[in-house]
Design an enzyme around this catalytic site. Structure first.
Site, PDB file in Angstrom:
ATOM      1  N   GLY A  10       0.824  -1.210   0.000  1.00 49.83           N
ATOM      2  CA  GLY A  10       0.000   0.000   0.000  1.00 49.83           C
ATOM      3  C   GLY A  10       0.857   1.258   0.000  1.00 49.83           C
ATOM      4  N   GLY A  14      -0.545   5.613   4.971  1.00 55.22           N
ATOM      5  CA  GLY A  14       0.175   4.808   5.958  1.00 55.22           C
ATOM      6  C   GLY A  14       1.435   4.198   5.369  1.00 55.22           C
ATOM      7  N   GLU A 174     -18.928  17.596   1.637  1.00 56.63           N
ATOM      8  CA  GLU A 174     -17.992  18.355   0.801  1.00 56.63           C
ATOM      9  C   GLU A 174     -18.408  18.298  -0.666  1.00 56.63           C
ATOM     10  OE1 GLU A 174     -13.999  18.440   3.481  1.00 56.63           O
ATOM     11  OE2 GLU A 174     -14.036  16.887   1.970  1.00 56.63           O
ATOM     12  N   ASP A 303      -6.429   2.600   7.692  1.00 59.94           N
ATOM     13  CA  ASP A 303      -7.854   2.268   7.632  1.00 59.94           C
ATOM     14  C   ASP A 303      -8.148   0.783   7.793  1.00 59.94           C
ATOM     15  OD1 ASP A 303      -8.396   4.885   7.145  1.00 59.94           O
ATOM     16  OD2 ASP A 303      -9.289   4.590   5.167  1.00 59.94           O
TER      17      ASP A 303
HETATM   18  C1  LIG Z   1     -13.507  10.593  -0.666  1.00 60.02           C
HETATM   19  C2  LIG Z   1     -12.679  10.520   0.587  1.00 60.02           C
HETATM   20  C3  LIG Z   1     -12.451  11.685   1.338  1.00 60.02           C
HETATM   21  C4  LIG Z   1     -11.692  11.642   2.486  1.00 60.02           C
HETATM   22  N1  LIG Z   1     -11.487  12.797   3.176  1.00 60.02           N
HETATM   23  C5  LIG Z   1     -10.664  12.796   4.254  1.00 60.02           C
HETATM   24  C6  LIG Z   1     -10.353  13.999   4.939  1.00 60.02           C
HETATM   25  O1  LIG Z   1     -10.838  15.077   4.574  1.00 60.02           O
HETATM   26  N2  LIG Z   1      -9.499  13.930   5.994  1.00 60.02           N
HETATM   27  C7  LIG Z   1      -8.940  12.755   6.409  1.00 60.02           C
HETATM   28  O2  LIG Z   1      -8.153  12.741   7.333  1.00 60.02           O
HETATM   29  N3  LIG Z   1      -9.233  11.597   5.793  1.00 60.02           N
HETATM   30  C8  LIG Z   1     -10.067  11.586   4.735  1.00 60.02           C
HETATM   31  N4  LIG Z   1     -10.357  10.415   4.088  1.00 60.02           N
HETATM   32  C9  LIG Z   1      -9.837   9.154   4.656  1.00 60.02           C
HETATM   33  C10 LIG Z   1      -8.371   8.974   4.304  1.00 60.02           C
HETATM   34  O3  LIG Z   1      -8.175   9.169   2.931  1.00 60.02           O
HETATM   35  C11 LIG Z   1      -7.980   7.571   4.735  1.00 60.02           C
HETATM   36  O4  LIG Z   1      -8.166   7.468   6.121  1.00 60.02           O
HETATM   37  C12 LIG Z   1      -6.517   7.291   4.401  1.00 60.02           C
HETATM   38  O5  LIG Z   1      -6.339   7.308   3.004  1.00 60.02           O
HETATM   39  C13 LIG Z   1      -6.108   5.937   4.965  1.00 60.02           C
HETATM   40  O6  LIG Z   1      -4.775   5.701   4.618  1.00 60.02           O
HETATM   41  P1  LIG Z   1      -4.284   4.209   4.378  1.00 60.02           P
HETATM   42  O7  LIG Z   1      -2.813   4.293   4.157  1.00 60.02           O
HETATM   43  O8  LIG Z   1      -4.803   3.320   5.432  1.00 60.02           O
HETATM   44  O9  LIG Z   1      -5.021   3.766   3.044  1.00 60.02           O
HETATM   45  P2  LIG Z   1      -5.019   4.422   1.615  1.00 60.02           P
HETATM   46  O10 LIG Z   1      -4.522   5.808   1.648  1.00 60.02           O
HETATM   47  O11 LIG Z   1      -6.365   4.155   1.070  1.00 60.02           O
HETATM   48  O12 LIG Z   1      -3.959   3.560   0.806  1.00 60.02           O
HETATM   49  C14 LIG Z   1      -4.143   2.197   0.556  1.00 60.02           C
HETATM   50  C15 LIG Z   1      -3.247   1.817  -0.604  1.00 60.02           C
HETATM   51  O13 LIG Z   1      -3.193   0.413  -0.688  1.00 60.02           O
HETATM   52  C16 LIG Z   1      -3.317   0.015  -2.030  1.00 60.02           C
HETATM   53  N5  LIG Z   1      -3.905  -1.338  -2.019  1.00 60.02           N
HETATM   54  C17 LIG Z   1      -5.084  -1.712  -1.491  1.00 60.02           C
HETATM   55  N6  LIG Z   1      -5.256  -3.045  -1.625  1.00 60.02           N
HETATM   56  C18 LIG Z   1      -4.160  -3.512  -2.251  1.00 60.02           C
HETATM   57  C19 LIG Z   1      -3.743  -4.804  -2.676  1.00 60.02           C
HETATM   58  N7  LIG Z   1      -4.507  -5.897  -2.479  1.00 60.02           N
HETATM   59  N8  LIG Z   1      -2.573  -4.934  -3.318  1.00 60.02           N
HETATM   60  C20 LIG Z   1      -1.791  -3.840  -3.535  1.00 60.02           C
HETATM   61  N9  LIG Z   1      -2.133  -2.594  -3.143  1.00 60.02           N
HETATM   62  C21 LIG Z   1      -3.284  -2.439  -2.508  1.00 60.02           C
HETATM   63  C22 LIG Z   1      -4.219   1.058  -2.651  1.00 60.02           C
HETATM   64  O14 LIG Z   1      -4.040   1.127  -4.044  1.00 60.02           O
HETATM   65  C23 LIG Z   1      -3.774   2.321  -1.933  1.00 60.02           C
HETATM   66  O15 LIG Z   1      -2.750   2.989  -2.631  1.00 60.02           O
HETATM   67  C24 LIG Z   1     -11.122  10.415   2.926  1.00 60.02           C
HETATM   68  C25 LIG Z   1     -11.344   9.254   2.183  1.00 60.02           C
HETATM   69  C26 LIG Z   1     -12.103   9.311   1.025  1.00 60.02           C
HETATM   70  C27 LIG Z   1     -12.324   8.058   0.222  1.00 60.02           C
END
Ligand SMILES: Cc1cc2nc3c(=O)[nH]c(=O)nc-3n(C[C@H](O)[C@H](O)[C@H](O)COP(=O)(O)OP(=O)(O)OC[C@H]3O[C@@H](n4cnc5c(N)ncnc54)[C@H](O)[C@@H]3O)c2cc1C
Length: 435
Positions: A10, A14, A174, A303
């Site tokens: 990912g 994170g 939003e 997440d």
């Molecule tokens: C429309 C929207 C608006 C948002 N607005 C806000 C906001 O205003 N403020 C805020 O704090 N948060 C906001 N969020 C939430 C925030 O974006 C998430 O909490 C954050 O992105 C989580 O980070 P992460 O690293 O856990 O996952 P992500 O940032 O989602 O990254 C996950 C990554 O893993 C990759 N991945 C997933 N499964 C696989 C797999 N099987 N194999 C290879 N790669 C994979 C994906 O391609 C992605 O790049 C919003 C979310 C959305 C959808």
């Protein structure tokens, strides 16, 4: 001696934070993502409403890690983890099911939208999670105005220009605010048969108030602001039905050709890959050092992780993912180098922000609660700060100033990348048939 290998799955908030925290580590880091780009999801709604272009909120992951010589980026889909053999199984178009061994694993695979078990709704109410989703929503919104302008029967304009958003959390609020500004300013003088400002925007949620995570007072301010922008806010009732003709809310049919899903989220299947305990939503329960019980080499962050602090689960927001990713990177570094491990993870909540239309936001940080232009300026500053590169920060900043001053938006194109050939064929068939 071979360097330890750290696999990060990912390249979101994170995963990238973990990779960056390991930049000085004597280790081989392999970051795997199914896409080639890091995505700034909080601004997806601005792509969906034509303010920003997709390339302004996404950036190639290998570009972000360009200078980090110990990190290799692989585009591939992870479909499983063998925790006993310590390997992940990765597929791409050319090489299916390739096992890659790890010494440490960081799973940062995020979440996707959830239809609460009613996945059939996705066909009529697509969600907003990826760049492709945002472009598809933009196409749909702009296309609705094109169809209405081409439609000679004014009685059909109402259905074509009714937009229903299901879910009044930050994304729904939003998006509703940005849509309202789009129809009242940018599109105002572009059409001759229709009045874009007459478009109906309906925001529906079964919760009693918008922006659930915010205080009652800010939630009320956001609702008031939406209503001032002309958005119809329907609370206390979920949607009973969604189909190609619209939605049914509390027994009332609202005819609409554009329904957008901005409700629940579901974590990635990391819990299933690991076959470990999850919370009810399916997020992996992790320990105070962010590892999976019984597997000190496996970290889950963001997440897709369930972490309780002071008896409450941490929210699925970018700050949590970044702080957890950074922590996992630091802890792995200390283990590799024999350094002092950091104290157990503790989330530092810097506050929450949501923007509602032009020049208005709500901000909640500890006891501080403000709404209006001041909160919006803070929102601008915070969002610029967290974009992946300085180039993106500059480009988005200039676009925002331009849009604020002129009302014009950066990216109002309808681009059906995949459909274009088949649509053209259908159109030519119809034209030939008519001839
Ligand atoms: C429309 C929207 C608006 C948002 N607005 C806000 C906001 O205003 N403020 C805020 O704090 N948060 C906001 N969020 C939430 C925030 O974006 C998430 O909490 C954050 O992105 C989580 O980070 P992460 O690293 O856990 O996952 P992500 O940032 O989602 O990254 C996950 C990554 O893993 C990759 N991945 C997933 N499964 C696989 C797999 N099987 N194999 C290879 N790669 C994979 C994906 O391609 C992605 O790049 C919003 C979310 C959305 C959808």
């Amino acid at each position: 001696m071979a360097q330890p290998r750290i696999i990060i799955v990912g390249g979101g908030f994170g995963g990238l934070a973990a990779a960056r925290a390991l930049r000085n580590s004597p280790a081989e880091i392999i970051l795997i993502d199914r896409t080639n780009h890091h995505l700034f999801q909080p601004l997806l709604y601005q792509v969906a409403t034509s303010v920003l272009a997709p390339s302004q909120i996404g950036f190639p992951i290998r570009g972000v890690l360009e200078k980090q010589r110990n990190a290799t980026v692989i585009q591939g889909e992870v479909a499983g983890v063998n925790r006993d053999l310590k390997c992940v199984v990765v597929s791409n178009a050319d090489r299916p099911n390739v096992p890659i061994a790890y010494d440490f694993l960081v799973l940062a695979t995020g979440a996707t939208h959830s239809y609460f078990g009613r996945n059939e709704l996705e066909e009529f109410a697509p969600g907003l999670k990826s760049l492709a989703d945002a472009v598809a929503t933009r196409n749909k919104v702009l296309q609705a105005f094109e169809l209405a302008e081409a439609e000679e029967d004014p009685s059909r304009h109402r259905d074509l220009l009714t937009f229903v958003l299901v879910g009044a959390g930050p994304t729904g609020v939003e998006l509703a605010g940005a849509l309202a500004v789009l129809v009242q300013t940018t599109l105002k003088s572009d059409f001759r048969r229709i009045d874009p400002a007459s478009a109906r925007i309906v925001l529906v949620d079964m919760a009693p108030r918008v922006l659930g995570p915010f205080s009652e007072h800010l939630s009320q301010a956001a609702k008031q602001r939406l209503e001032n922008l002309g958005v119809e806010v329907r609370l206390g009732h979920g949607v009973d039905q969604i189909d190609a003709e619209g939605v049914v809310v509390a027994g009332e049919h609202i005819a609409s050709k554009t329904v957008i899903w901005t409700a629940g989220v579901a974590p990635s299947p990391a819990g299933k890959w690991l076959n470990v305990e999850t919370d009810r939503a399916g997020r992996v329960r992790i320990q105070k050092d962010l590892t999976v019980p019984g597997y000190p080499e496996i970290f889950v962050v963001g997440d897709t992780a369930a972490f309780e602090q002071d008896g409450k689960p941490l929210p699925g927001v970018a700050q949590v993912a970044m702080q957890q990713g950074r922590y996992a990177g630091k802890l792995i570094h200390s283990r590799i180098t024999g350094g002092k491990p950091p104290a157990p993870f503790r989330y530092f909540d810097k506050g929450s922000l949501a923007v509602v239309g032009k020049g208005f936001a709500v901000l909640q940080s500890g006891k501080v609660q403000i709404s209006g232009f001041g909160a919006w300026l803070i929102w601008v500053f915070v969002h610029l700060q967290f974009l992946a590169t300085s180039g993106l920060r500059l480009s988005v900043f200039l676009q925002w100033i331009w849009t604020y001053v002129t009302g014009q938006r950066g990216s109002r194109l309808i681009v059906n990348h995949h459909a274009s050939a088949s649509v053209r064929t259908e159109v030519s068939k119809a034209v030939r048939g008519a001839a």
